[in-house]
Write an enzyme that holds these catalytic residues in place. Structure first.
Site, PDB file in Angstrom:
ATOM      1  N   ASP A  73      79.524  23.102  93.525  1.00 30.57           N
ATOM      2  CA  ASP A  73      78.215  23.173  94.176  1.00 30.57           C
ATOM      3  C   ASP A  73      77.633  21.797  94.466  1.00 30.57           C
ATOM      4  O   ASP A  73      78.160  20.782  94.012  1.00 30.57           O
ATOM      5  CB  ASP A  73      77.240  24.008  93.328  1.00 30.57           C
ATOM      6  CG  ASP A  73      77.302  23.645  91.839  1.00 30.57           C
ATOM      7  OD1 ASP A  73      77.756  22.541  91.511  1.00 30.57           O
ATOM      8  OD2 ASP A  73      76.880  24.477  91.018  1.00 30.57           O
ATOM      9  N   ASN A 142      70.498  30.743  82.005  1.00 30.61           N
ATOM     10  CA  ASN A 142      70.240  32.091  82.536  1.00 30.61           C
ATOM     11  C   ASN A 142      71.525  32.831  82.907  1.00 30.61           C
ATOM     12  O   ASN A 142      71.490  33.879  83.528  1.00 30.61           O
ATOM     13  CB  ASN A 142      69.311  32.013  83.754  1.00 30.61           C
ATOM     14  CG  ASN A 142      69.923  31.211  84.908  1.00 30.61           C
ATOM     15  OD1 ASN A 142      71.076  30.781  84.827  1.00 30.61           O
ATOM     16  ND2 ASN A 142      69.162  31.027  85.970  1.00 30.61           N
ATOM     17  N   HIS A 144      73.942  31.627  84.877  1.00 32.40           N
ATOM     18  CA  HIS A 144      74.541  31.322  86.189  1.00 32.40           C
ATOM     19  C   HIS A 144      75.889  30.632  86.011  1.00 32.40           C
ATOM     20  O   HIS A 144      76.144  29.962  85.013  1.00 32.40           O
ATOM     21  CB  HIS A 144      73.585  30.536  87.090  1.00 32.40           C
ATOM     22  CG  HIS A 144      73.364  29.101  86.743  1.00 32.40           C
ATOM     23  ND1 HIS A 144      72.248  28.407  87.141  1.00 32.40           N
ATOM     24  CD2 HIS A 144      74.111  28.194  86.050  1.00 32.40           C
ATOM     25  CE1 HIS A 144      72.332  27.160  86.721  1.00 32.40           C
ATOM     26  NE2 HIS A 144      73.439  27.005  86.041  1.00 32.40           N
ATOM     27  N   GLU A 149      72.642  32.338  90.801  1.00 35.13           N
ATOM     28  CA  GLU A 149      71.564  32.710  89.900  1.00 35.13           C
ATOM     29  C   GLU A 149      71.556  34.226  89.665  1.00 35.13           C
ATOM     30  O   GLU A 149      72.182  34.982  90.425  1.00 35.13           O
ATOM     31  CB  GLU A 149      70.223  32.253  90.500  1.00 35.13           C
ATOM     32  CG  GLU A 149      70.135  30.744  90.768  1.00 35.13           C
ATOM     33  CD  GLU A 149      69.947  29.887  89.506  1.00 35.13           C
ATOM     34  OE1 GLU A 149      70.412  30.282  88.423  1.00 35.13           O
ATOM     35  OE2 GLU A 149      69.330  28.811  89.619  1.00 35.13           O
TER      36      GLU A 149
HETATM   37  P1  PGA Z   1      74.944  21.948  81.787  1.00 40.43           P
HETATM   38  O1  PGA Z   1      74.876  22.908  83.046  1.00 40.43           O
HETATM   39  O2  PGA Z   1      76.376  21.671  81.532  1.00 40.43           O
HETATM   40  O3  PGA Z   1      74.218  20.709  82.234  1.00 40.43           O
HETATM   41  O4  PGA Z   1      74.280  22.652  80.671  1.00 40.43           O
HETATM   42  C1  PGA Z   1      75.704  24.023  83.072  1.00 40.43           C
HETATM   43  C2  PGA Z   1      75.352  24.876  84.255  1.00 40.43           C
HETATM   44  O5  PGA Z   1      74.162  24.938  84.625  1.00 40.43           O
HETATM   45  O6  PGA Z   1      76.251  25.505  84.818  1.00 40.43           O
END
Ligand code: PGA
Length: 243
Positions: A73, A142, A144, A149
Site C-alpha cells: 500500500d 482494527n 486491517h 479497513e
Molecule cells: P504496525 O502496522 O506494524 O506499524 O503496527 C501494522 C498495520 O497497520 O498493518
C-alpha cells in the site's frame, strides 16, 4: 497452537526472534526460487525483519538480484520521495541496502490523478509476473491487512480506501500531527492478498492483543479483514508480545 482452520501459529520469544523466523521463511523462499515475487509490508512491525534481511544480504547469504517486489500500500497524495511515503520507508529499510533491481520494485503510486487506473494496473502487473510467491503482512489494531479497513468486501482487488480514525491515530507517530496523516490510501485488496501463494503475518505487541483474539476465534467476517486469511491454505502467523 492448534487452529480450527488453516493458520499455522509460531510463538516467538522476542521481537528479534519473530523477525529472524520471518527472515528464515523468506530466505528459504529465495533459495528455492531466486526469481520469487515478494509481497512487502511497511509499519513498525517489520522493521526488525528488514534489518535481518539486510544483515543476511551483507553476510552473502542471500541475493535479491532476480527478485521482484510488490508493496501492499501507499498513502494517497504523497510523493514517493517524501519521508512519510511507504516508498521512502522501503528504500530506507530495505531497497537501498540490497541488490534488488530498481525496475523490479513496485510500490503503488499514490500521487497520481488516476488512482482507479493505477489500481487496476497494479493487479495486472502482479498477475503478469505470475502472482506473489510470498506476502508479508502486519495487522492493524482494527484487524486491517494492507489498508483494507473493517467492512471491506473480500472480493476487492487493489483499490483506494478511506483510512479509519483508529488507523490514522495509530500512524500519527510518523507525522507531526494527526491532521497531517493522509485520509486515503491505495492498497492491494483482500482478493489481491489472498492470491499470494504463501502469506507470513507478523503480530507484535500488546496493542494487537484484541486483533490477535479475534483472529484466533476463527470467525470469518468482513468486519475483521484479517479473518479472510482463514480461507487461505498457507498462512504462517509469527507472534510475540501477545497472548
Ligand atoms: P504496525 O502496522 O506494524 O506499524 O503496527 C501494522 C498495520 O497497520 O498493518
Amino acid at each position: 497452537m492448534p487452529d480450527k482452520l488453516n493458520l499455522k501459529w509460531i510463538k516467538a520469544a522476542s521481537y528479534e526472534e519473530m523477525s529472524k523466523i520471518a527472515a528464515d521463511l523468506f530466505m528459504e523462499q529465495l533459495h528455492e526460487k531466486p526469481e520469487s515475487v515478494l509481497g512487502m509490508a511497511t509499519g513498525g512491525t517489520p522493521e526488525g525483519f528488514y534489518k535481518e534481511m539486510v544483515a543476511r544480504y551483507n553476510a552473502g547469504e542471500i541475493s535479491f538480484v532476480h527478485t521482484k517486489s510488490f508493496n501492499l500500500d501507499e498513502y494517497v497524495g504523497v510523493d514517493p520521495k517524501n519521508v512519510t511515503s511507504y516508498h521512502y520507508y522501503m528504500d530506507q529499510n530495505l531497497f537501498n541496502h540490497i541488490d534488488i533491481k530498481r525496475e523490479n520494485i513496485h510500490v503503488p503510486v499514490g500521487n497520481t490523478d488516476d488512482l482507479a487506473t493505477t489500481a487496476l494496473e497494479y493487479d495486472a502487473a502482479i498477475a503478469a509476473v505470475g502472482g506473489i510467491d510470498m506476502q508479508l503482512l502486519g495487522i492493524g489494531v482494527n484487524g486491517h491487512i494492507g489498508f483494507n479497513e473493517p467492512g471491506t468486501p473480500f472480493s476487492l482487488g487493489t483499490n483506494v480506501v478511506e483510512l479509519t480514525e483508529s488507523t490514522r491515530e495509530a500512524n500519527k507517530i510518523y507525522f507531526d500531527k494527526l491532521e497531517d496523516v493522509p485520509t486515503h490510501a491505495i492498497t492491494m485488496g483482500i482478493d489481491t492478498i489472498m492470491k499470494s501463494k504463501k502469506i507470513v503475518l507478523l503480530i507484535s505487541g500488546a496493542s494487537k492483543q484484541e486483533a490477535m483474539n479475534r483472529l484466533r476465534s476463527g470467525e470469518i467476517t468482513e468486519d475483521f479483514p484479517a479473518s479472510a486469511l482463514h480461507n487461505h491454505g498457507d498462512v504462517t502467523v509469527i507472534y510475540t508480545g501477545v497472548k
